[in-house]
Design an enzyme around this catalytic site. Structure first.
Site, mmCIF file in Angstrom:
data_model
loop_
_atom_site.group_PDB
_atom_site.id
_atom_site.type_symbol
_atom_site.label_atom_id
_atom_site.label_comp_id
_atom_site.label_asym_id
_atom_site.label_seq_id
_atom_site.Cartn_x
_atom_site.Cartn_y
_atom_site.Cartn_z
ATOM 1 C CB SER A 8 -10.348 73.567 -6.013
ATOM 2 O OG SER A 8 -10.653 73.980 -4.695
ATOM 3 C CG ASN A 9 -8.998 71.161 -1.511
ATOM 4 O OD1 ASN A 9 -9.989 71.370 -0.797
ATOM 5 N ND2 ASN A 9 -7.926 71.947 -1.465
ATOM 6 C CD GLU A 10 -14.326 66.430 -3.801
ATOM 7 O OE1 GLU A 10 -15.324 67.028 -3.360
ATOM 8 O OE2 GLU A 10 -14.281 65.922 -4.926
ATOM 9 C CB SER A 11 -11.793 71.705 1.776
ATOM 10 O OG SER A 11 -12.161 72.422 2.935
ATOM 11 C CB ALA B 183 -8.132 71.841 2.231
#
Length: 217
Positions: free
Chosen positions: A28-31, A96
């Site tokens: 995943s990502n930091e959003s 994101a």
């Protein structure tokens, strides 16, 4: 001017996506989703008919629960958005979304071995690009970009290739974007005009973005 938003149909995407390796592990990502939720809440406050399509986040919204579609993966987000492409007047793509997903997803938890593990990835559908191909002259699309090099050039190119009316350029710096309550943005319209904004709360940034949207309307 805000009356222009009354009852107008809007979709807003928000948050990250998760691309699963197995039932318990994902990429995943930091959003945090805070920017997209701030936009959706303010549009709803102004009377717009908002559908919020959200990846996994820990945020409360002022929208009725029936106006929020919860998804996890990029494919799920695309299918949810596709249901609204024909009927929406405005699409704001602030999520994101992962560009890639693992080519193979294990049905069982992957066990640790002594060997080096490698993962092959395949490209996810580009939701904003697909909407851009279908978008009519009566529809509006606003996208987001986070760039670390050739910032203006890359964002402007993205605005054109995805058929956006405007693109919001996020800052990658700490305290100014992902995971924080503040953001520092620039807005580039499809004619190449750029507006720079100072560091603000994401609620204030949402107001700036909606003001740009009203000017487009």
């Amino acid at each position: 001017m805000i009356s222009k938003l009354k009852n107008i149909k809007v979709i807003v995407t928000a948050g990250p996506t998760r691309e699963y390796l197995d039932p318990v592990r994902f990429i995943s990502n930091e959003s945090s989703g805070k920017m997209g939720y701030a936009i959706a809440d303010l549009l709803y406050h102004y009377g717009a008919d908002v559908t919020l399509i959200s990846g996994p986040v820990a945020i409360k919204s002022s929208l009725p629960i029936e106006n929020i579609v919860q998804v996890k993966t990029a494919s799920e987000m695309y299918e949810a958005c596709k249901n609204h492409f024909d009927t929406t007047a405005i699409a704001i793509f602030s999520a994101a979304v992962a560009d890639y997903r693992p080519q193979f997803q294990s049905d069982c938890k992957i066990k640790k071995t002594d060997q080096v593990a490698t993962v092959a990835f395949i490209k996810n559908v580009d939701i904003a690009f697909e909407f851009g191909k279908l978008k009519t002259s009566k529809q509006i699309a606003i996208g987001f970009a986070l760039e670390t090099n050739d910032i203006i050039e890359n964002a402007t190119k993205k605005c054109k290739t995805k058929n956006f009316n405007a693109i919001v350029l996020n800052s990658p710096k700490e305290g100014e974007g992902f995971g924080f309550d503040t953001n520092k943005v620039a807005i580039i319209n499809n004619k190449g005009k750029i507006k720079f904004f100072p560091l603000k709360s994401k609620q204030e940034v949402a107001s700036d973005i909606i003001n740009e949207l009203i000017q487009i309307l």
